[in-house]
Structures are given as structure tokens and as C-alpha cells.
Design an enzyme around this catalytic site. Structure first.
Site, PDB file in Angstrom:
ATOM      1  N   HIS A 140       1.977  -5.745   0.241  1.00  9.17           N
ATOM      2  CA  HIS A 140       1.120  -6.678  -0.482  1.00  9.17           C
ATOM      3  C   HIS A 140       0.199  -7.454   0.461  1.00  9.17           C
ATOM      4  CE1 HIS A 140       3.737  -6.873  -4.391  1.00  9.17           C
ATOM      5  NE2 HIS A 140       3.359  -5.649  -4.051  1.00  9.17           N
ATOM      6  N   GLU A 142      -0.448 -10.646   0.625  1.00  8.05           N
ATOM      7  CA  GLU A 142       0.190 -11.843   1.189  1.00  8.05           C
ATOM      8  C   GLU A 142       1.099 -11.470   2.356  1.00  8.05           C
ATOM      9  OE1 GLU A 142       0.716 -12.312  -3.359  1.00  8.05           O
ATOM     10  OE2 GLU A 142       0.141 -10.732  -1.962  1.00  8.05           O
ATOM     11  N   CYS A 176       4.123 -12.258  -6.274  1.00  9.37           N
ATOM     12  CA  CYS A 176       5.382 -11.789  -6.840  1.00  9.37           C
ATOM     13  C   CYS A 176       6.540 -12.568  -6.208  1.00  9.37           C
ATOM     14  CB  CYS A 176       5.545 -10.289  -6.602  1.00  9.37           C
ATOM     15  SG  CYS A 176       5.820  -9.862  -4.867  1.00  9.37           S
ATOM     16  N   CYS A 179       6.950 -11.939  -2.440  1.00  9.96           N
ATOM     17  CA  CYS A 179       5.902 -12.613  -1.658  1.00  9.96           C
ATOM     18  C   CYS A 179       6.122 -14.127  -1.625  1.00  9.96           C
ATOM     19  CB  CYS A 179       4.520 -12.295  -2.230  1.00  9.96           C
ATOM     20  SG  CYS A 179       3.944 -10.630  -1.830  1.00  9.96           S
TER      21      CYS A 179
END
Length: 209
Positions: A140, A142, A176, A179
């Protein structure tokens, strides 16, 4: 009314003529020679009026973005580097209005990118957003930003997240659960993202040693 329009047109024509005169004699010519050619007052009036108009135009059209808007725009720009076939996300970590690191979602280093092989496993099985991440080869945005960031500089920082669907529609940038845990562990204190309607949202974390 017609007379006013005529006067305005005459003034514009005169200014245009002055400008033409300046351009004609300016090549390889000093300002002093231009002044002698046109007359001092005409030269001063023309340049001072042009300067006032230019300044007024700049002030009228100037729209500096706030810091949050600025970094969210940068996050969306970073998202353009994404290699995902479903959604493109970008993240920017910022401390004291200075960028610490950036990241976008894409396959781990050494792994083939979905955009290159033309296939998304989660898309193939119609997996809903937020489910079955173990099928996804991507890291991801992040996570990549945190991996690339200096741990000391990330303490007390802000992470900005923006994303969009593959068709260009705005996607929610809410991190999410995984994250979120990584953001908290990096001691980042604030998350700013755009939701699916393009509205800015904030999440604040209490940081502790």
C-alpha cells in the site's frame, strides 16, 4: 455610451502604438534613447500603468492552496506512479510542512507489476474492497511511504493520502486496518485523506513511546 467606447478604443490604440514604438527602437537601444524618442511622461505613464494592471491581475487571480490542500494534491500526483489495475493511491508524509517521504501502491520490489502483466487477482475473483488482501501482490501507498521515511522525522508527522479508481473517479483514501497499525507504530500523529466524495477527513492518533 458610444462616445465612451470610442474613447476607450482610442486609448487602447494609443497604448498599442506606444508599445510598437518601444519595440521598434528598443532593439540594441538604451532606455535613455527610448525616452528621448517618445518623451519622458509618455514612457513613465505607459510602464507605470502596465505595472499597476499586472499587479492587480496577479492579486485578483492568485489562489494559494492551504497546506492540507497542497499536500493532498501532491499525494494525488504521487498516485499516478501506482502500478495497480484497480485503484491508484499516493501518500505523502510531512513534518513541519517539509516532505519526509512519499509512496504509492504497487508490487513489491522484484515482483511483476499488475499494470505490466495486465492482471489483478482480486479483480479476477471480484473481491470487494478491503477484503482478501493476502491475494494482492501490492504494497500500500502508506506502507511504502513509511518504509521510505526516516523514523525520527516521522514522529509527530502527518500523512496525506489520496486515491482514485482506475476509471479516474475519486476513491476513499481512508487507510486500512493494517496501514493504521503501521502509521501508529511509525508515531505519525495525523492522517489527512479524501473520501470517495472528495471531502477532506482527519484522523488523529495519540503517540506514545
Amino acid at each position: 455610451m458610444e462616445r465612451k467606447d470610442n474613447n476607450k478604443e482610442e486609448t487602447e490604440n494609443e497604448q498599442e502604438k506606444i508599445l510598437t514604438d518601444i519595440m521598434t527602437v528598443a532593439s540594441g537601444t538604451s532606455i535613455l534613447k527610448i525616452e528621448n524618442y517618445l518623451g519622458r511622461q509618455k514612457l513613465v505613464d505607459f510602464f507605470s500603468k502596465g505595472k499597476r494592471n499586472a499587479g492587480s491581475s496577479v492579486m485578483k487571480n492568485q489562489t494559494r492552496p492551504a497546506w492540507d490542500e497542497y499536500f493532498l494534491d501532491l499525494a494525488r500526483l504521487v498516485a499516478r506512479r501506482s502500478t495497480c489495475l484497480r485503484r491508484n493511491y499516493g501518500a505523502v508524509i510531512v513534518k513541519d510542512n517539509i516532505i519526509v517521504s512519499t509512496g504509492y501502491n504497487g508490487a513489491a520490489r522484484g515482483e511483476p507489476n499488475c499494470i505490466d502483466i495486465g492482471e489483478c487477482v482480486r479483480e479476477r475473483y471480484n473481491v470487494p474492497k478491503g477484503e482478501r488482501y493476502e491475494l494482492c501482490v501490492a504494497v500500500h501507498a502508506e506502507q511504502n511511504a513509511i518504509i521510505a521515511g526516516d523514523p525520527v522525522k516521522m514522529q509527530g508527522a502527518t500523512i496525506y493520502i489520496s486515491g482514485y479508481e482506475f476509471d479516474g473517479e475519486q476513491a476513499s483514501g481512508e487507510p486500512c486496518l493494517l496501514c493504521r497499525r503501521m502509521i501508529k507504530n511509525a508515531m505519525i500523529k495525523r492522517v489527512v485523506y479524501l473520501d470517495e466524495n472528495g471531502k477532506k477527513k482527519n484522523i488523529r492518533f495519540e503517540t506514545s513511546e
